[in-house]
Motif scaffolding. Structure first.
Motif, PDB file in Angstrom:
ATOM      1  N   ARG A 181       0.809  -1.221   0.000  1.00 26.25           N
ATOM      2  CA  ARG A 181       0.000   0.000   0.000  1.00 26.25           C
ATOM      3  C   ARG A 181       0.842   1.271   0.000  1.00 26.25           C
ATOM      4  NH1 ARG A 181      -5.309  -0.622   3.929  1.00 26.25           N
ATOM      5  NH2 ARG A 181      -5.948  -2.728   3.273  1.00 26.25           N
ATOM      6  N   LEU A 182       2.085   1.156   0.457  1.00 27.23           N
ATOM      7  CA  LEU A 182       2.936   2.345   0.570  1.00 27.23           C
ATOM      8  C   LEU A 182       4.218   2.140  -0.247  1.00 27.23           C
ATOM      9  CD1 LEU A 182       2.496   2.862   4.429  1.00 27.23           C
ATOM     10  CD2 LEU A 182       1.498   4.284   2.611  1.00 27.23           C
ATOM     11  N   CYS A 233       8.306  -1.187  12.986  1.00 28.88           N
ATOM     12  CA  CYS A 233       6.889  -1.542  12.827  1.00 28.88           C
ATOM     13  C   CYS A 233       6.700  -2.985  13.268  1.00 28.88           C
ATOM     14  CB  CYS A 233       6.483  -1.358  11.366  1.00 28.88           C
ATOM     15  SG  CYS A 233       4.763  -1.786  11.020  1.00 28.88           S
ATOM     16  N   VAL A 275      -1.825   0.757  17.321  1.00 28.07           N
ATOM     17  CA  VAL A 275      -2.927   0.593  16.378  1.00 28.07           C
ATOM     18  C   VAL A 275      -3.854  -0.491  16.904  1.00 28.07           C
ATOM     19  CG1 VAL A 275      -3.587  -0.079  14.043  1.00 28.07           C
ATOM     20  CG2 VAL A 275      -1.540   1.320  14.418  1.00 28.07           C
ATOM     21  N   SER A 281      -5.367  -0.718   7.827  1.00 26.35           N
ATOM     22  CA  SER A 281      -5.544   0.717   7.590  1.00 26.35           C
ATOM     23  C   SER A 281      -4.969   1.573   8.714  1.00 26.35           C
ATOM     24  CB  SER A 281      -7.024   1.050   7.393  1.00 26.35           C
ATOM     25  OG  SER A 281      -7.534   0.411   6.246  1.00 26.35           O
ATOM     26  N   GLY A 282      -5.149   1.127   9.969  1.00 22.26           N
ATOM     27  CA  GLY A 282      -4.616   1.897  11.088  1.00 22.26           C
ATOM     28  C   GLY A 282      -3.106   2.002  11.040  1.00 22.26           C
ATOM     29  N   GLU A 284      -1.343   1.808   8.276  1.00 21.42           N
ATOM     30  CA  GLU A 284      -1.043   2.656   7.119  1.00 21.42           C
ATOM     31  C   GLU A 284      -1.110   4.133   7.513  1.00 21.42           C
ATOM     32  OE1 GLU A 284      -2.622   3.390   2.520  1.00 21.42           O
ATOM     33  OE2 GLU A 284      -3.694   2.025   3.872  1.00 21.42           O
ATOM     34  N   ASP A 285      -2.161   4.501   8.231  1.00 22.29           N
ATOM     35  CA  ASP A 285      -2.302   5.888   8.676  1.00 22.29           C
ATOM     36  C   ASP A 285      -1.156   6.285   9.602  1.00 22.29           C
ATOM     37  OD1 ASP A 285      -4.653   6.007   7.242  1.00 22.29           O
ATOM     38  OD2 ASP A 285      -5.957   5.701   8.992  1.00 22.29           O
ATOM     39  N   ALA A 286      -0.790   5.393  10.519  1.00 22.69           N
ATOM     40  CA  ALA A 286       0.279   5.687  11.467  1.00 22.69           C
ATOM     41  C   ALA A 286       1.619   5.869  10.756  1.00 22.69           C
ATOM     42  CB  ALA A 286       0.370   4.575  12.508  1.00 22.69           C
ATOM     43  N   GLU A 288       2.082   6.885   7.719  1.00 26.90           N
ATOM     44  CA  GLU A 288       2.053   8.165   7.017  1.00 26.90           C
ATOM     45  C   GLU A 288       2.342   9.312   7.984  1.00 26.90           C
ATOM     46  OE1 GLU A 288      -1.743   8.045   5.092  1.00 26.90           O
ATOM     47  OE2 GLU A 288      -0.942   7.047   3.300  1.00 26.90           O
ATOM     48  N   ARG A 289       1.843   9.195   9.219  1.00 21.65           N
ATOM     49  CA  ARG A 289       2.165  10.201  10.241  1.00 21.65           C
ATOM     50  C   ARG A 289       3.656  10.188  10.557  1.00 21.65           C
ATOM     51  NH1 ARG A 289      -1.097   9.273  15.535  1.00 21.65           N
ATOM     52  NH2 ARG A 289       0.188  11.066  16.140  1.00 21.65           N
TER      53      ARG A 289
END
Length: 327
Positions: A181-182, A233, A275, A281-282, A284-286, A288-289
């Motif tokens: 995804r990233l 991670c 998360v 998704s959680g 992924e958002d983290a 990106e932060r």
């Protein structure tokens, strides 16, 4: 006082359990306690790290002679599944065996409060929480390896990384999907692959991972992982403690974990990001932060400070008091 500090299957077991035993022996040296690594009934305490058949044999005879037995609870049925080939099938019969084996000890050493809670459903043997600890000296000078390890594995910052055996339980599916995804981020998992020991699903996840997801295999100097990685991670689903997590914190890396009970001691937004749930998704958002260098720096600094309470110097005293109590 002399300790029989026995690690059954020492020539075969790797990963966190081996690291814990190495840490314990460094602590025994620090405490100037005499010990042998052989199982012995001529010691004041028999300390077993894995309750295999030979350990059980010695534990039963030690108790009959009035020699106190201490055992570490590195292995639980909950932690055993989704590790290597056949471990899921073995996890169910493992639990009654561990109930019996751990019940032979006079005291059980649990690496975390979460592990202690599990073990107390197995047996009423007295338990003590003693962290596996982190060897801060082992990581000294890791920064000097950054350029070499980034070049070796073609990694650009900020690199998302993980350290340890590549097994499904540690969140392999999430790690690979995050890389997919990233694509603008590099992902690297440093640690033994042992594909011959993996199930089909695990092997497929590794072999079909995207180009930005690197599985390094065995690393000759683990300091290089902490030098080349920027964001630790750790989407593990089940963990007794996590030595690699403590090492990442000691190296001042921001840590991103799944919000499971094992990590209840971590403070979300202060020394880590957490998360909730089993989705991707959680995470992924983290991540990106965490592309924000200021956030990485703040979390990493706080993580390094928090890790000090897990140093071998601090943990060693707990072993000293435990041995004195059982004797």
């Amino acid at each position: 006082m002399k300790i029989s500090h026995y690690f059954e299957f020492e020539d075969h077991v790797t990963g966190g359990i081996r690291e814990s035993v190495v840490h314990q022996r460094k602590m025994l040296d620090r405490l100037n306690l005499a010990y042998t690594v052989e199982p012995s009934l001529e010691a004041d305490v028999l300390h077993c790290n894995l309750m295999g058949p030979r350990s059980v044999w010695y534990a039963k005879r030690a108790r009959s002679r009035g020699i106190p037995v201490v055992a570490n609870t590195h292995v639980t049925a909950e932690d055993f599944g989704d590790s290597f080939r056949f471990t899921n099938a073995l996890a169910k019969p493992l639990k009654p065996y561990l109930r019996w084996a751990y019940g032979l000890a006079d005291a059980l050493v649990c690496p975390s409060a979460y592990n202690r809670g599990l073990i107390e459903t197995y047996t009423d043997t007295p338990t003590r929480v003693v962290s596996n600890g982190v060897d801060r000296e082992k990581l000294e000078g890791f920064e000097s390896l950054e350029a070499a390890y980034r070049e070796r594995y073609d990694l650009d910052p900020p690199t998302v990384f993980l350290v340890g055996h590549v097994i499904k339980r540690k969140g392999l599916e999430t790690f690979v999907e995050l890389a997919r995804r990233l694509p603008e981020l590099d992902f690297a998992w440093f640690g033994p692959l042992d594909l011959s020991l993996k199930g089909r699903e695990t092997t497929a996840l590794i072999e079909e991972s995207p180009e930005n997801c690197t599985f390094t295999g065995y690393v000759d100097d683990i300091r290089g992982a902490y030098a080349a990685g920027d964001i630790f991670c750790f989407p593990t689903h089940e963990e007794n403690e996590g030595i690699a997590l403590l090492e990442a914190m000691t190296a001042g890396k921001p840590v991103l974990v799944r919000d499971i009970e094992t990590f209840s001691w971590l403070a979300d937004g202060e020394d880590s990001l957490k998360v909730a749930g089993s989705g991707v998704s959680g995470f992924e958002d983290a991540l990106e932060r965490l592309t924000d260098p200021e956030l990485r720096s703040r979390l990493g600094t706080n993580a390094r400070r928090r890790s000090e309470e897990f140093s071998l110097e601090t943990v060693a005293d707990r072993y000293q008091s435990l041995y004195e109590e059982v004797v």
